[in-house]
Design an enzyme around this catalytic site. Structure first.
Site, mmCIF file in Angstrom:
data_model
loop_
_atom_site.group_PDB
_atom_site.id
_atom_site.type_symbol
_atom_site.label_atom_id
_atom_site.label_comp_id
_atom_site.label_asym_id
_atom_site.label_seq_id
_atom_site.Cartn_x
_atom_site.Cartn_y
_atom_site.Cartn_z
ATOM 1 C CD GLU A 431 -2.913 0.661 -0.020
ATOM 2 O OE1 GLU A 431 -3.708 -0.612 -0.280
ATOM 3 O OE2 GLU A 431 -3.203 1.746 -0.348
HETATM 4 C C1 LIG Z 1 2.785 -9.616 0.317
HETATM 5 C C2 LIG Z 1 2.047 -8.763 -0.984
HETATM 6 C C3 LIG Z 1 1.051 -8.606 -1.053
HETATM 7 C C4 LIG Z 1 0.860 -7.592 -1.971
HETATM 8 N N1 LIG Z 1 -0.919 -6.973 -1.880
HETATM 9 C C5 LIG Z 1 -1.266 -6.295 -3.322
HETATM 10 C C6 LIG Z 1 -2.111 -6.180 -3.642
HETATM 11 O O1 LIG Z 1 -3.193 -6.436 -3.527
HETATM 12 N N2 LIG Z 1 -2.405 -5.395 -4.717
HETATM 13 C C7 LIG Z 1 -1.298 -4.861 -5.936
HETATM 14 O O2 LIG Z 1 -2.179 -4.358 -6.598
HETATM 15 N N3 LIG Z 1 -0.306 -4.863 -5.247
HETATM 16 C C8 LIG Z 1 0.236 -5.817 -4.028
HETATM 17 N N4 LIG Z 1 0.692 -5.318 -3.677
HETATM 18 C C9 LIG Z 1 2.477 -4.706 -3.831
HETATM 19 C C10 LIG Z 1 2.686 -4.057 -3.197
HETATM 20 O O3 LIG Z 1 1.777 -2.732 -2.819
HETATM 21 C C11 LIG Z 1 4.422 -3.280 -3.712
HETATM 22 O O4 LIG Z 1 5.527 -4.425 -3.201
HETATM 23 C C12 LIG Z 1 4.764 -1.898 -3.319
HETATM 24 O O5 LIG Z 1 3.846 -1.115 -3.283
HETATM 25 C C13 LIG Z 1 6.165 -2.099 -3.463
HETATM 26 O O6 LIG Z 1 6.555 -1.670 -5.036
HETATM 27 P P1 LIG Z 1 7.805 -2.576 -5.706
HETATM 28 O O7 LIG Z 1 7.555 -4.015 -4.234
HETATM 29 O O8 LIG Z 1 7.882 -2.974 -6.904
HETATM 30 O O9 LIG Z 1 8.969 -1.876 -4.581
HETATM 31 P P2 LIG Z 1 9.387 -0.651 -6.065
HETATM 32 O O10 LIG Z 1 8.619 -0.164 -6.287
HETATM 33 O O11 LIG Z 1 11.109 -1.379 -6.486
HETATM 34 O O12 LIG Z 1 10.743 -0.342 -4.076
HETATM 35 C C14 LIG Z 1 12.648 -0.548 -3.806
HETATM 36 C C15 LIG Z 1 12.450 0.135 -2.988
HETATM 37 O O13 LIG Z 1 13.298 1.502 -3.799
HETATM 38 C C16 LIG Z 1 12.202 2.527 -3.013
HETATM 39 N N5 LIG Z 1 11.738 3.004 -4.076
HETATM 40 C C17 LIG Z 1 10.970 3.062 -4.937
HETATM 41 N N6 LIG Z 1 10.885 4.724 -5.687
HETATM 42 C C18 LIG Z 1 10.815 5.500 -4.985
HETATM 43 C C19 LIG Z 1 11.174 7.002 -4.361
HETATM 44 N N7 LIG Z 1 10.285 7.093 -6.234
HETATM 45 N N8 LIG Z 1 11.468 6.675 -3.436
HETATM 46 C C20 LIG Z 1 11.593 6.890 -2.789
HETATM 47 N N9 LIG Z 1 12.145 5.359 -2.904
HETATM 48 C C21 LIG Z 1 11.658 4.027 -3.708
HETATM 49 C C22 LIG Z 1 11.091 2.149 -2.293
HETATM 50 O O14 LIG Z 1 10.881 2.315 -1.076
HETATM 51 C C23 LIG Z 1 11.573 0.193 -1.696
HETATM 52 O O15 LIG Z 1 12.332 0.686 -0.862
HETATM 53 C C24 LIG Z 1 1.549 -6.500 -2.859
HETATM 54 C C25 LIG Z 1 2.948 -7.045 -2.026
HETATM 55 C C26 LIG Z 1 3.306 -7.869 -1.112
HETATM 56 C C27 LIG Z 1 4.523 -8.234 -1.084
#
Ligand SMILES: Cc1cc2nc3c(=O)[nH]c(=O)nc-3n(C[C@H](O)[C@H](O)[C@H](O)COP(=O)(O)OP(=O)(O)OC[C@H]3O[C@@H](n4cnc5c(N)ncnc54)[C@H](O)[C@@H]3O)c2cc1C
Length: 587
Positions: A431
């Site tokens: 989220e």
């Molecule tokens: C168990 C689980 C349930 C989930 N459920 C859902 C769901 O129901 N529906 C759905 O759509 N998604 C879902 N997600 C996805 C979740 O919302 C994302 O994993 C999350 O938003 C982070 O995206 P990412 O994993 O691609 O990380 P990334 O975006 O790759 O981030 C990696 C790191 O980089 C940092 N970062 C990235 N961009 C920036 C920025 N602009 N400025 C500063 N820091 C940054 C982040 O804070 C993090 O520390 C779920 C994930 C998990 C693991």
């Protein structure tokens, strides 16, 4: 241990003393709703949480959801628990009456949701995600879509999912690549979504996926994303689930925690295109998601409290039961008598009470915003990243303390402490990661309005000093006033130093989030302590022991947590220097 009891007295206290629940109901013109009714609802929910959901929690961890022959099979016992949850009308609590809901205030829903998440967060994620799809449809769906889908989502007969994330689109949703091509009265959706919570299961006859996708002629970036409804089973002419849509779960993630919550990779359109229906207008999908964001993000913050409360109750039980060390009279002592264990229990208790207060106060601001109160919307915007970000950071610490109280046993899975710690770890990530929450707080919520909403909050916080002094809590008042003054200084610093420089803003954002979190917790605990003192002087319905404990816990908060606000303020005002000393290739 699966012991769990709803913290009913504390919930009542917060609703009564901090939220001023009866006045809120007046503002919402809910004549038949009052604190007494809210208490009954919380008490009833507590029974289902403690008796049905809590015992399934460890079982679901050990025996998580599985993908069998292309279908996700939920953990044993979960379908039955879901039926009980639905049959008792819990899914309908806060939804509008016109679609079969009970129209209770959001803050009541929040108090009840705390119990579901404490008892079994993996389970409660399913209704939580359904809530998101309900809100999206209410706010943006056509009358036809509303009529077809809302009553069944609201009753809980069908569940909902939110499909945002893709392999290349996580924090940056501008990169969403799933396609939607117009085809007669619907669209054909192709693409892959990852990490979709409760993306498939067999508990209900249908699942309604809300999916972000791009139309062929859509502009690049965030302005070209649209929102679609994609049902698992297409509806026949009677509105009943019929043919299977072209959307399926192709794998389940193996995760650190919440094993009973299936985290699905969903593939849309392997056979040519999943049938989807546009929600609202084209290219407005991300904006629509933002309308639900506050509720969804506050819900994740609430999960942080819930799991911390469960962990706290377990720690107390263990600390009273485990004998280690000898008293002066030669008898064995339970570890609760050791000062360091005591410190950890107090830290858990104070953390839970501060975050419960903040969660419910913030939830009530959503109600006030709905009632049209002028400053409530800006307050919701400001508090939401604090509730999500700070409360979930706290959950990592508080669930870790539970493990520490257990000693070696905490590290052993059988004890169950480890599960809460593992389950809590996702909260700072999904989220919107807490890094994103921090940027939201400092950027959109502070710099964008030149600190106006923050200034109002700090002003209101400052007013509580007088309440503390009137209650005779001068030491607390001194610490508290100093922290509010420091935050006021930080506000100025941000507007002068960070507003013009994105790098500086990004480097200090997390410290700002944490500073505001600890200060907001102090604001809650200060008001709680002042009210408790007042109630002690009157003939109140609360137990004196509860009220005295409230004052003591607030004092602990002021002495053990509030000093962290100063630390974050100091680090923040060093700005960018230490963060960017090294070049990329020096790492
Ligand atoms: C168990 C689980 C349930 C989930 N459920 C859902 C769901 O129901 N529906 C759905 O759509 N998604 C879902 N997600 C996805 C979740 O919302 C994302 O994993 C999350 O938003 C982070 O995206 P990412 O994993 O691609 O990380 P990334 O975006 O790759 O981030 C990696 C790191 O980089 C940092 N970062 C990235 N961009 C920036 C920025 N602009 N400025 C500063 N820091 C940054 C982040 O804070 C993090 O520390 C779920 C994930 C998990 C693991």
């Amino acid at each position: 241990m699966s012991i769990y009891n709803a913290p009913a007295q504390d919930t009542t206290f917060v609703l009564d003393q901090l939220v001023k629940f009866d006045k809120l109901c007046e503002a919402l013109k809910l004549e038949e709703v009052n604190l007494e009714l809210a208490n009954v609802i919380v008490e009833e929910a507590g029974k289902l949480a403690a008796e049905v959901l809590a015992p399934l929690n460890a079982q679901g961890d050990a025996n998580g959801a599985k993908l069998v022959d292309g279908k996700v099979q939920e953990s044993p016992g979960y379908a039955d628990a879901y039926q009980q949850y639905m049959a008792n009308g819990w899914a309908t609590l806060t939804a509008p009456e016109e679609f079969g809901g009970q129209a209770l205030p959001n803050v009541v829903g929040t108090a009840v949701n705390e119990l579901w998440h404490s008892a079994n967060m993996a389970f409660a994620l399913c209704p939580m995600l359904t809530q998101g799809s309900i809100e999206a449809l209410i706010a943006h769906g056509s009358d036809e879509l509303k009529a077809l889908y809302l009553p069944r989502l609201i009753s809980g007969e069908w569940t909902g999912t939110m499909n945002l994330t893709e392999p290349s689109a996580g924090s940056d949703l501008a990169a969403v690549a799933t396609k939607a091509v117009p085809n007669d009265d619907h669209y054909l959706i192709t693409g892959q979504k990852i990490y979709i919570t409760w993306g498939d299961h067999q508990m209900t006859p249908n699942i309604v996926h809300l999916v972000l996708a791009r139309l062929p002629d859509a502009p690049a970036g965030v302005k070209g994303i649209s929102l679609f409804i994609v049902p698992k089973f297409l509806l026949d002419e009677n509105g009943e689930p019929g043919e299977l849509n072209d959307a399926k779960c192709i794998s389940l993630e193996h995760k650190l925690g919440i094993h009973a919550s299936p985290t699905c990779t969903l593939s849309f359109g392997d056979k040519g295109g999943a049938v989807g229906y546009l929600v609202g207008q084209a290219n407005k999908g991300l904006a629509y998601m933002f309308t639900m964001m506050n509720h969804a993000r506050q819900s994740v913050g609430l999960q942080g409290l819930s799991i911390s409360e469960r962990a706290y109750q377990q720690a107390v039980w263990y600390a009273k039961d485990r004998l280690q060390g000898t008293r002066k009279d030669g008898s064995k002592m339970p570890i609760i008598e050791h000062p360091d264990v005591r410190r950890m229990l107090m830290a858990q208790r104070a953390g839970c009470e501060a975050t419960r207060g903040l969660a419910l106060v913030a939830a009530a601001e959503i109600d006030r915003a709905h009632a049209g109160e002028a400053e409530a919307s800006a307050r919701v915007e400001l508090l939401t990243p604090i509730v999500k970000g700070w409360m979930t950071e706290m959950a990592n610490e508080l669930t870790s303390l539970n493990i520490q109280v257990h000693g070696g046993m905490g590290f052993i899975e059988e004890a169950g402490a480890a599960q809460h710690y593992r389950d809590a770890r996702i909260l700072a990530i999904y989220e919107g990661t807490n890094g994103i929450q921090a940027l939201d707080l400092i950027g959109r919520k502070t710099i964008s309005d030149q600190g106006a909403a923050l200034a109002l909050l700090l002003q209101e916080m400052a007013g509580v000093e007088a309440e503390l002094r009137a209650a005779g809590l001068d030491k607390f008042a001194n610490r508290y006033a100093a922290s509010v003054a420091r935050a006021t200084e930080v506000r100025e610093w941000i507007l002068q130093n960070a507003a013009a420089d994105r790098q500086v803003m990004g480097a200090v954002a997390f410290d700002f989030l944490m500073l505001m979190g600890y200060l907001s917790g102090a604001w809650i605990m200060a008001r709680s302590a002042a009210s408790a003192k007042q109630l002690l002087a009157e003939d109140s319905a609360y137990d004196a022991s509860f009220l005295n404990a409230k004052v003591a816990t607030a004092r602990f908060y002021a002495e053990h947590y509030l000093p962290r606000a100063e630390q974050h303020a100091q680090t923040l005002m060093t700005g960018l220097d230490a963060v960017f000393i090294l070049d990329d290739d020096q790492f």
